[in-house]
Design a protein around this motif. Structure first.
Motif, PDB file in Angstrom:
ATOM      1  N   SER A 192      45.167  45.337  42.613  1.00  0.00           N
ATOM      2  CA  SER A 192      45.566  46.244  41.308  1.00  0.00           C
ATOM      3  C   SER A 192      44.781  45.872  40.069  1.00  0.00           C
ATOM      4  O   SER A 192      43.890  44.865  40.168  1.00  0.00           O
ATOM      5  CB  SER A 192      47.036  45.729  41.339  1.00  0.00           C
ATOM      6  OG  SER A 192      47.220  44.497  40.788  1.00  0.00           O
ATOM      7  N   CYS A 193      45.143  46.767  39.177  1.00  0.00           N
ATOM      8  CA  CYS A 193      44.355  46.483  37.884  1.00  0.00           C
ATOM      9  C   CYS A 193      44.497  45.111  37.237  1.00  0.00           C
ATOM     10  O   CYS A 193      43.821  44.206  36.542  1.00  0.00           O
ATOM     11  CB  CYS A 193      44.517  47.594  37.086  1.00  0.00           C
ATOM     12  SG  CYS A 193      43.614  47.645  35.488  1.00  0.00           S
ATOM     13  N   LYS A 194      45.893  44.639  37.495  1.00  0.00           N
ATOM     14  CA  LYS A 194      46.335  43.504  36.747  1.00  0.00           C
ATOM     15  C   LYS A 194      45.594  42.152  37.565  1.00  0.00           C
ATOM     16  O   LYS A 194      45.281  41.335  36.933  1.00  0.00           O
ATOM     17  CB  LYS A 194      47.895  43.411  37.006  1.00  0.00           C
ATOM     18  CG  LYS A 194      48.598  42.262  36.305  1.00  0.00           C
ATOM     19  CD  LYS A 194      48.314  42.291  34.761  1.00  0.00           C
ATOM     20  CE  LYS A 194      49.211  40.914  34.428  1.00  0.00           C
ATOM     21  NZ  LYS A 194      48.870  40.940  32.907  1.00  0.00           N
ATOM     22  N   GLN A 195      45.670  42.578  38.865  1.00  0.00           N
ATOM     23  CA  GLN A 195      44.979  41.138  39.541  1.00  0.00           C
ATOM     24  C   GLN A 195      43.237  41.341  38.996  1.00  0.00           C
ATOM     25  O   GLN A 195      42.749  39.953  38.764  1.00  0.00           O
ATOM     26  CB  GLN A 195      45.123  41.368  41.023  1.00  0.00           C
ATOM     27  CG  GLN A 195      46.252  41.154  41.455  1.00  0.00           C
ATOM     28  CD  GLN A 195      46.325  41.586  42.871  1.00  0.00           C
ATOM     29  OE1 GLN A 195      45.812  42.513  43.330  1.00  0.00           O
ATOM     30  NE2 GLN A 195      47.251  40.925  44.016  1.00  0.00           N
ATOM     31  N   THR A 196      42.807  42.379  38.986  1.00  0.00           N
ATOM     32  CA  THR A 196      41.451  42.285  38.385  1.00  0.00           C
ATOM     33  C   THR A 196      41.139  41.746  37.117  1.00  0.00           C
ATOM     34  O   THR A 196      40.250  40.921  36.773  1.00  0.00           O
ATOM     35  CB  THR A 196      40.836  43.649  38.577  1.00  0.00           C
ATOM     36  OG1 THR A 196      40.910  44.217  39.783  1.00  0.00           O
ATOM     37  CG2 THR A 196      39.313  43.675  38.042  1.00  0.00           C
ATOM     38  N   GLU A 197      42.100  42.224  36.450  1.00  0.00           N
ATOM     39  CA  GLU A 197      41.974  41.517  34.831  1.00  0.00           C
ATOM     40  C   GLU A 197      42.234  39.958  34.653  1.00  0.00           C
ATOM     41  O   GLU A 197      41.599  39.490  34.100  1.00  0.00           O
ATOM     42  CB  GLU A 197      43.086  42.156  33.888  1.00  0.00           C
ATOM     43  CG  GLU A 197      42.891  43.662  33.537  1.00  0.00           C
ATOM     44  CD  GLU A 197      44.232  44.453  32.957  1.00  0.00           C
ATOM     45  OE1 GLU A 197      45.010  43.670  32.718  1.00  0.00           O
ATOM     46  OE2 GLU A 197      43.869  45.741  32.658  1.00  0.00           O
ATOM     47  N   THR A 198      43.109  39.511  35.530  1.00  0.00           N
ATOM     48  CA  THR A 198      43.394  38.368  35.659  1.00  0.00           C
ATOM     49  C   THR A 198      42.286  37.582  36.382  1.00  0.00           C
ATOM     50  O   THR A 198      41.795  36.447  35.615  1.00  0.00           O
ATOM     51  CB  THR A 198      44.651  37.800  36.606  1.00  0.00           C
ATOM     52  OG1 THR A 198      45.786  38.592  36.081  1.00  0.00           O
ATOM     53  CG2 THR A 198      45.026  36.376  36.723  1.00  0.00           C
ATOM     54  N   ARG A 199      41.710  37.979  37.288  1.00  0.00           N
ATOM     55  CA  ARG A 199      40.449  37.236  37.617  1.00  0.00           C
ATOM     56  C   ARG A 199      39.248  37.306  36.476  1.00  0.00           C
ATOM     57  O   ARG A 199      38.667  36.101  36.506  1.00  0.00           O
ATOM     58  CB  ARG A 199      39.931  37.921  38.879  1.00  0.00           C
ATOM     59  CG  ARG A 199      40.611  37.796  40.221  1.00  0.00           C
ATOM     60  CD  ARG A 199      40.015  38.432  41.319  1.00  0.00           C
ATOM     61  NE  ARG A 199      41.051  37.895  42.502  1.00  0.00           N
ATOM     62  CZ  ARG A 199      40.742  38.050  43.637  1.00  0.00           C
ATOM     63  NH1 ARG A 199      39.531  38.181  44.055  1.00  0.00           N
ATOM     64  NH2 ARG A 199      41.349  37.902  44.840  1.00  0.00           N
ATOM     65  N   ILE A 200      39.149  38.315  35.953  1.00  0.00           N
ATOM     66  CA  ILE A 200      38.070  38.522  34.890  1.00  0.00           C
ATOM     67  C   ILE A 200      38.617  37.383  33.585  1.00  0.00           C
ATOM     68  O   ILE A 200      37.464  36.419  33.504  1.00  0.00           O
ATOM     69  CB  ILE A 200      37.907  39.796  34.297  1.00  0.00           C
ATOM     70  CG1 ILE A 200      37.416  40.813  35.346  1.00  0.00           C
ATOM     71  CG2 ILE A 200      37.054  39.720  32.919  1.00  0.00           C
ATOM     72  CD1 ILE A 200      37.242  42.373  35.167  1.00  0.00           C
ATOM     73  N   ALA A 201      39.743  37.273  33.388  1.00  0.00           N
ATOM     74  CA  ALA A 201      40.088  36.345  32.248  1.00  0.00           C
ATOM     75  C   ALA A 201      39.944  35.053  32.839  1.00  0.00           C
ATOM     76  O   ALA A 201      39.378  33.934  32.160  1.00  0.00           O
ATOM     77  CB  ALA A 201      41.545  36.639  31.877  1.00  0.00           C
ATOM     78  N   ARG A 202      40.257  34.529  34.077  1.00  0.00           N
ATOM     79  CA  ARG A 202      40.075  33.313  34.588  1.00  0.00           C
ATOM     80  C   ARG A 202      38.415  32.955  34.704  1.00  0.00           C
ATOM     81  O   ARG A 202      37.970  31.791  34.323  1.00  0.00           O
ATOM     82  CB  ARG A 202      40.441  33.409  36.090  1.00  0.00           C
ATOM     83  CG  ARG A 202      42.016  32.884  36.399  1.00  0.00           C
ATOM     84  CD  ARG A 202      42.278  32.761  37.569  1.00  0.00           C
ATOM     85  NE  ARG A 202      43.602  32.252  37.908  1.00  0.00           N
ATOM     86  CZ  ARG A 202      44.233  31.859  38.746  1.00  0.00           C
ATOM     87  NH1 ARG A 202      43.618  32.399  40.127  1.00  0.00           N
ATOM     88  NH2 ARG A 202      45.130  31.274  39.107  1.00  0.00           N
ATOM     89  N   CYS A 256      36.166  34.087  32.679  1.00  0.00           N
ATOM     90  CA  CYS A 256      35.660  33.963  31.237  1.00  0.00           C
ATOM     91  C   CYS A 256      36.217  32.599  31.005  1.00  0.00           C
ATOM     92  O   CYS A 256      35.256  32.082  30.235  1.00  0.00           O
ATOM     93  CB  CYS A 256      36.199  35.046  30.343  1.00  0.00           C
ATOM     94  SG  CYS A 256      35.337  36.630  30.806  1.00  0.00           S
TER      95      CYS A 256
END
Length: 58
Positions: free
Chosen positions: A2-12, A14
């Motif tokens: 999901s988009c939320k999982q992708t955003e979480t992985r990117i934030a992690r 960074c």
């Protein structure tokens, strides 16, 4: 994924890179502002907390 999982992985990722850069700068003797060190400490704590919660859900 999901988009939320992708955003979480990117934030992690960074967060992890910011911590690494800061640690390396400290090892090189580059002076870092106290506020920056405090912010990285908060990020490290959050990263540790989220890692332990991920292992519980797996």
């Amino acid at each position: 994924m999901s988009c939320k999982q992708t955003e979480t992985r990117i934030a992690r990722r960074c967060t992890s890179e910011a911590i690494s850069i800061t640690e390396n700068a400290g090892l090189m003797g580059i002076p870092l502002p106290a506020a920056w060190k405090n912010a990285i400490g908060v990020l490290q704590q959050g990263e540790t907390d989220s890692d332990s919660s991920d292992s519980k859900t797996s």
